[in-house]
Motif scaffolding. Structure first.
Motif, PDB file in Angstrom:
ATOM      1  N   THR A   2       3.801  13.380   3.973  1.00 23.70           N
ATOM      2  CA  THR A   2       3.142  12.213   3.511  1.00 23.70           C
ATOM      3  C   THR A   2       1.692  11.952   3.921  1.00 23.70           C
ATOM      4  O   THR A   2       1.459  12.516   5.010  1.00 23.70           O
ATOM      5  N   TYR A   3       1.221  11.297   3.356  1.00 26.93           N
ATOM      6  CA  TYR A   3      -0.408  11.140   3.542  1.00 26.93           C
ATOM      7  C   TYR A   3      -0.612   9.352   3.531  1.00 26.93           C
ATOM      8  O   TYR A   3      -0.605   8.898   2.591  1.00 26.93           O
ATOM      9  N   PRO A   4      -0.392   8.937   4.869  1.00 29.92           N
ATOM     10  CA  PRO A   4      -0.476   7.680   4.689  1.00 29.92           C
ATOM     11  C   PRO A   4      -1.907   6.716   4.983  1.00 29.92           C
ATOM     12  O   PRO A   4      -2.001   5.540   5.010  1.00 29.92           O
ATOM     13  N   SER A   5      -2.898   7.501   4.981  1.00 27.42           N
ATOM     14  CA  SER A   5      -4.295   7.186   5.078  1.00 27.42           C
ATOM     15  C   SER A   5      -5.326   7.454   3.976  1.00 27.42           C
ATOM     16  O   SER A   5      -6.539   7.774   4.314  1.00 27.42           O
ATOM     17  N   ILE A   6      -4.950   7.223   2.941  1.00 27.47           N
ATOM     18  CA  ILE A   6      -5.676   7.524   1.636  1.00 27.47           C
ATOM     19  C   ILE A   6      -6.873   6.439   1.450  1.00 27.47           C
ATOM     20  O   ILE A   6      -6.674   5.467   1.499  1.00 27.47           O
ATOM     21  N   THR A   7      -7.867   7.189   1.378  1.00 25.09           N
ATOM     22  CA  THR A   7      -9.351   6.388   0.823  1.00 25.09           C
ATOM     23  C   THR A   7      -9.991   7.058  -0.330  1.00 25.09           C
ATOM     24  O   THR A   7      -9.494   7.965  -0.774  1.00 25.09           O
ATOM     25  N   THR A   8     -10.770   6.196  -0.994  1.00 22.55           N
ATOM     26  CA  THR A   8     -11.347   6.887  -1.963  1.00 22.55           C
ATOM     27  C   THR A   8     -12.504   7.839  -1.739  1.00 22.55           C
ATOM     28  O   THR A   8     -12.797   8.723  -2.384  1.00 22.55           O
ATOM     29  N   SER A   9     -12.638   8.115  -0.212  1.00 17.91           N
ATOM     30  CA  SER A   9     -13.279   9.261   0.081  1.00 17.91           C
ATOM     31  C   SER A   9     -12.488  10.534   0.298  1.00 17.91           C
ATOM     32  O   SER A   9     -13.122  11.407   0.990  1.00 17.91           O
ATOM     33  N   GLY A  10     -11.371  10.365   0.807  1.00 16.85           N
ATOM     34  CA  GLY A  10     -10.562  11.466   1.388  1.00 16.85           C
ATOM     35  C   GLY A  10      -9.183  11.284   1.355  1.00 16.85           C
ATOM     36  O   GLY A  10      -8.745  10.061   1.201  1.00 16.85           O
ATOM     37  N   ARG A  56       0.902  -1.146  -0.062  1.00 18.81           N
ATOM     38  CA  ARG A  56      -0.042  -0.026  -0.146  1.00 18.81           C
ATOM     39  C   ARG A  56       1.000   1.223  -0.140  1.00 18.81           C
ATOM     40  O   ARG A  56       1.782   1.165   0.799  1.00 18.81           O
ATOM     41  N   ARG A  57       0.576   2.115  -0.780  1.00 17.72           N
ATOM     42  CA  ARG A  57       1.372   3.316  -1.040  1.00 17.72           C
ATOM     43  C   ARG A  57       0.873   4.601  -0.167  1.00 17.72           C
ATOM     44  O   ARG A  57      -0.309   4.836   0.001  1.00 17.72           O
ATOM     45  N   ASN A  58       1.863   5.261   0.078  1.00 14.97           N
ATOM     46  CA  ASN A  58       1.469   6.839   0.860  1.00 14.97           C
ATOM     47  C   ASN A  58       1.688   7.833  -0.282  1.00 14.97           C
ATOM     48  O   ASN A  58       2.654   7.483  -1.072  1.00 14.97           O
ATOM     49  N   LEU A  59       1.246   8.885  -0.274  1.00 15.14           N
ATOM     50  CA  LEU A  59       1.417   9.865  -1.056  1.00 15.14           C
ATOM     51  C   LEU A  59       2.405  10.806  -0.351  1.00 15.14           C
ATOM     52  O   LEU A  59       2.277  11.381   0.515  1.00 15.14           O
ATOM     53  N   MET A  60       3.619  11.232  -1.285  1.00 12.11           N
ATOM     54  CA  MET A  60       4.652  12.179  -0.894  1.00 12.11           C
ATOM     55  C   MET A  60       4.302  13.355  -1.545  1.00 12.11           C
ATOM     56  O   MET A  60       4.526  13.101  -2.963  1.00 12.11           O
ATOM     57  N   VAL A  61       4.340  14.595  -0.986  1.00 11.71           N
ATOM     58  CA  VAL A  61       4.197  15.819  -1.521  1.00 11.71           C
ATOM     59  C   VAL A  61       5.288  16.822  -1.171  1.00 11.71           C
ATOM     60  O   VAL A  61       5.488  16.995   0.021  1.00 11.71           O
ATOM     61  N   ARG A  62       5.820  17.388  -2.044  1.00 11.37           N
ATOM     62  CA  ARG A  62       7.088  18.326  -1.708  1.00 11.37           C
ATOM     63  C   ARG A  62       6.205  19.938  -2.098  1.00 11.37           C
ATOM     64  O   ARG A  62       5.643  19.877  -3.408  1.00 11.37           O
ATOM     65  N   TRP A  63       6.350  20.732  -1.178  1.00 17.27           N
ATOM     66  CA  TRP A  63       5.733  22.033  -1.250  1.00 17.27           C
ATOM     67  C   TRP A  63       6.600  22.833  -1.944  1.00 17.27           C
ATOM     68  O   TRP A  63       7.842  22.981  -2.019  1.00 17.27           O
ATOM     69  N   SER A  64       6.192  24.017  -2.437  1.00 17.49           N
ATOM     70  CA  SER A  64       6.842  25.148  -3.089  1.00 17.49           C
ATOM     71  C   SER A  64       8.006  26.031  -2.160  1.00 17.49           C
ATOM     72  O   SER A  64       9.116  26.460  -2.719  1.00 17.49           O
ATOM     73  N   ASN A  65       7.628  25.536  -0.841  1.00 14.67           N
ATOM     74  CA  ASN A  65       8.826  26.127   0.000  1.00 14.67           C
ATOM     75  C   ASN A  65       9.524  24.955   0.501  1.00 14.67           C
ATOM     76  O   ASN A  65      10.483  25.186   1.522  1.00 14.67           O
ATOM     77  N   GLY A  66       9.756  23.870   0.122  1.00 15.91           N
ATOM     78  CA  GLY A  66      10.817  22.930   0.279  1.00 15.91           C
ATOM     79  C   GLY A  66      10.143  22.078   1.230  1.00 15.91           C
ATOM     80  O   GLY A  66      10.762  20.755   1.535  1.00 15.91           O
ATOM     81  N   ALA A  67       9.238  22.001   1.801  1.00 15.67           N
ATOM     82  CA  ALA A  67       8.599  21.095   2.995  1.00 15.67           C
ATOM     83  C   ALA A  67       8.210  19.957   2.385  1.00 15.67           C
ATOM     84  O   ALA A  67       7.662  19.984   1.124  1.00 15.67           O
ATOM     85  N   ILE A  68       7.993  18.689   2.934  1.00 14.91           N
ATOM     86  CA  ILE A  68       7.530  17.554   2.388  1.00 14.91           C
ATOM     87  C   ILE A  68       6.601  16.939   3.508  1.00 14.91           C
ATOM     88  O   ILE A  68       7.093  16.952   4.786  1.00 14.91           O
TER      89      ILE A  68
END
Length: 655
Positions: free
Chosen positions: A582-590, A568-580
């Motif tokens: 992760t989103y570990p609890s993705i479901t189809t509803s949120g 199962r994958r988490n989403l990793m996001v890098r923001w424009s200010n360099g912060a990173i």
């Protein structure tokens, strides 16, 4: 801190300064080619006067020099005359001769011709903290001052009162009398001082002083930028001190074939006091990488100033006990062991090279133990390991995607370049890459690829590549490792206005599906969408994770990671200010709540490309590869949801 000394306490083995009053001396601040980090001792006077710059390899004037300062003639010494200098060694040269040569008066006569009292720009402080120019990238590691170990010391040599110019180490030998250093450190009037103490005179050093009586260096060695710089190592036979052999006094290190181009080492050396006035040993535990095009490796460690030439690269070492270990390299190689930059450049004391120990090294080692001087003929550079190239190439890599493209159970990586080329980099499953395959030659079509991602959309257990084009068309290329990219692919959707706003996309197993065939898309208005059960020709079911919003407009890079090994994958996001995040609890509803991996930092801003894959043996897609704006490529192995993993430099950044 810098410890001031009066002339009355200047010792026979302490001199980081050149004679004053010689108008021909080129100083570190005035020479057009400043003294290298790894400078050897002075050339004979006649040759020195003929030219103060590096000569062609093997010339008499060169005699092992690398970016020499040039040194003044030997002044008369109160201790009387000494025998002429013999750069190949003198079997009758004794410890007593060395002590008489390196006299108190000779050292006391030495002054700094530059008149500079402040520390050189960018030097490492006595506490080991590197100082660099404002805005310069910091070194990966920093050398720390310490008392030293007894099997490593300084090497005094040359015809004049120059400082100790190299570092050497005792290596195991049948005669108990061999030291190892760099090839460019060979010179006359040599004196080896184990665990040198800058506060003591020559006759009061903690483990004595040992005269260099014979040199052994490969006949094909050259102190230049040719492949023969791969041979920048040398052995020297030293005489006794008060009847004792050096190995019997301090022990000895073993030498071993270099285990690989990427490994952990501890580098020890003695910077010249001209550059580092602490005048003490430094140690740097660090990791090596390939010096592309040469049978050499490199490190990035601040504090490797002039004088560390010849210093050992230990694969293991006992710093607090025996003071010995296993040596797999020494400071030296291309350009004398470092980049061709002036001492004022921060890279001068950071980037350091070592030859790889192979057949030629061990042939010389055997010769030295037998006392032979054998010409082993022309040097044939061995087959070099695969290298991913250099920063000036990689800064043109626009897009990266990772996946198991060959069905090997670990990841490979695809890069799409600014000229439309596409390249597949084959992973070795150990955190590196072993070769590359060109999937596409330069072309106009693939310059229009805007975002790419890899997933197993066909369910074949080999990764496919999905591409969104500038006109909004989306194409799926199945089983890329087998079919390549020079095919029509499967059209997911034709040219359209809506998908021109699909700014980023990343694939993975975000839901309960057994295959990595979910797709997350971030749209230009900040909306985030999850498509489940994507397959050839269909995007499956669309699920909105985030409605359009300003916050997600600042998401600059998306990738999917697996921290648990569950698939199962988490989403990793890098923001424009360099912060990173992760989103570990993705479901189809949120999307669920974020976990902060890294706060805002300018080191992670700009034109970065980022992808995560299973590049190491743990079986998890948690190894993050980042291409930085300057073209450097870094792999962070075993990254977690709260911390970046161990950093491995795959491609060195731009200077």
């Amino acid at each position: 801190m810098h410890r001031l000394r009066t002339l009355s306490t200047v010792t026979a083995v302490l001199c980081g300064l050149l004679l004053a009053g010689d108008p021909g001396v080129a100083t570190a601040s005035s020479s057009s080619t400043t003294q290298a980090r790894r400078v050897s001792a002075a050339v004979p006077t006649a040759a020195r006067n003929a030219s103060r710059h590096r000569q062609s390899p093997g010339s008499a004037a060169n005699n092992g020099q690398h970016r020499s300062l040039g040194h003044p003639p030997v002044p008369s010494a109160s201790s009387g005359a000494t025998r002429p200098a013999d750069p190949d060694g003198d079997p009758d040269w004794t410890a007593e001769d060395a002590i008489r040569f390196w006299t108190h008066d000779r050292m006391a006569a030495a002054t700094d011709p530059s008149g500079r009292h402040a520390e050189p720009a960018g030097r490492t402080s006595a506490r080991g903290g590197p100082a660099v120019k404002p805005g310069a990238k910091p070194a990966a590691d920093s050398a720390k001052h310490f008392a030293g170990i007894k099997s490593v010391g300084v090497l005094y040599s040359g015809s004049g009162p120059e400082t100790h110019s190299c570092t050497a180490s005792v290596v195991d030998s049948s005669g108990h009398d061999l030291i190892l250093t760099a090839g460019h450190c060979k010179s006359a009037h040599g004196m080896f001082v184990p665990r040198y103490d800058s506060g003591k005179s020559a006759d009061a050093q903690p483990f004595g002083v040992f005269p260099v009586q014979e040199w052994f260096r490969d006949s094909q060695w050259a102190a230049d930028k040719s492949v023969n710089s791969d041979l920048d190592f040398a052995f020297a036979r030293v005489g006794t001190d008060q009847g004792k052999k050096v190995q019997d006094v301090v022990g000895a290190n073993t030498v071993a074939r270099t285990p690989g181009f990427t490994s952990n080492v501890t580098v020890i050396g003695y910077p010249m006091s001209t550059y580092d006035r602490a005048d003490q040993a430094v140690s740097c535990p660090t990791r090596t990488s390939v010096l592309a095009g040469f049978n050499q490796k490199r490190i990035d460690c601040a504090g490797m100033w002039g004088g560390v030439s010849g210093g050992p690269w230990f694969s293991r070492v006992d710093l607090s006990g025996s003071g010995t270990g296993e040596i797999v390299g020494n400071v030296g190689g291309w350009n004398g062991g470092g980049p061709d930059v002036p001492a004022s450049d921060p890279l001068y004391n950071r980037i350091t090279y070592s030859p790889v120990y192979g057949d030629r090294f061990f042939q010389l080692y055997s010769d030295a133990q037998r006392g032979d001087h054998t010409d082993h003929g022309p040097y044939q550079q061995p087959a070099l390991p695969y290298s991913m190239g250099t920063w000036d190439t990689w800064r043109n890599a626009r897009l990266l995607a990772s996946g198991d493209f060959r069905g090997t159970g670990h990841s490979d990586m695809i890069a799409v370049w600014s000229d439309g080329r596409a390249t597949l980099y084959l992973g070795d499953g150990k955190g590196g890459f072993v070769s590359e395959q060109q999937l596409l030659a330069p072309n106009g079509t693939w310059t229009h690829a805007q975002t790419i991602t890899a997933g197993d959309f066909a369910g074949s257990k080999q990764s496919d590549l999905m591409v969104r084009w500038s006109d909004g068309e989306v194409t799926l290329y199945g089983d890329v490792g087998k079919n390549g990219l020079n095919t029509a692919g499967t059209r997911m959707i034709g040219p359209n206005q809506t998908w021109t706003h699909a700014t980023q996309m990343t694939a993975g197993r975000f839901t309960a599906d057994a295959a990595a065939r979910d797709l997350i898309v971030r749209w230009s208005d900040g909306e985030l969408t999850l498509y489940t059960n994507v397959s050839a020709g269909t995007f499956g079911k669309e699920n909105q994770l985030k409605a359009p919003n300003p916050r997600w407009k600042d998401a600059t890079t998306l990738t999917s990671v697996d921290f648990s090994g569950s698939g199962r994958r988490n989403l990793m996001v890098r923001w424009s200010n360099g912060a990173i995040d992760t989103y570990p609890s993705i479901t189809t509803s949120g999307l669920g709540d974020a976990t902060r991996l890294q706060g805002p930092t300018t080191l992670w801003t700009g034109d970065l490309a980022m992808t995560a894959g299973n590049f190491t043996p743990d079986g998890r897609t948690d190894d993050l590869v980042v291409r930085r704006p300057d073209g450097g490529i870094t792999l962070y192995s075993d990254t977690s949801s709260t911390e970046l993993g161990t950093e491995h430099m795959l491609v060195a950044p731009a200077p």
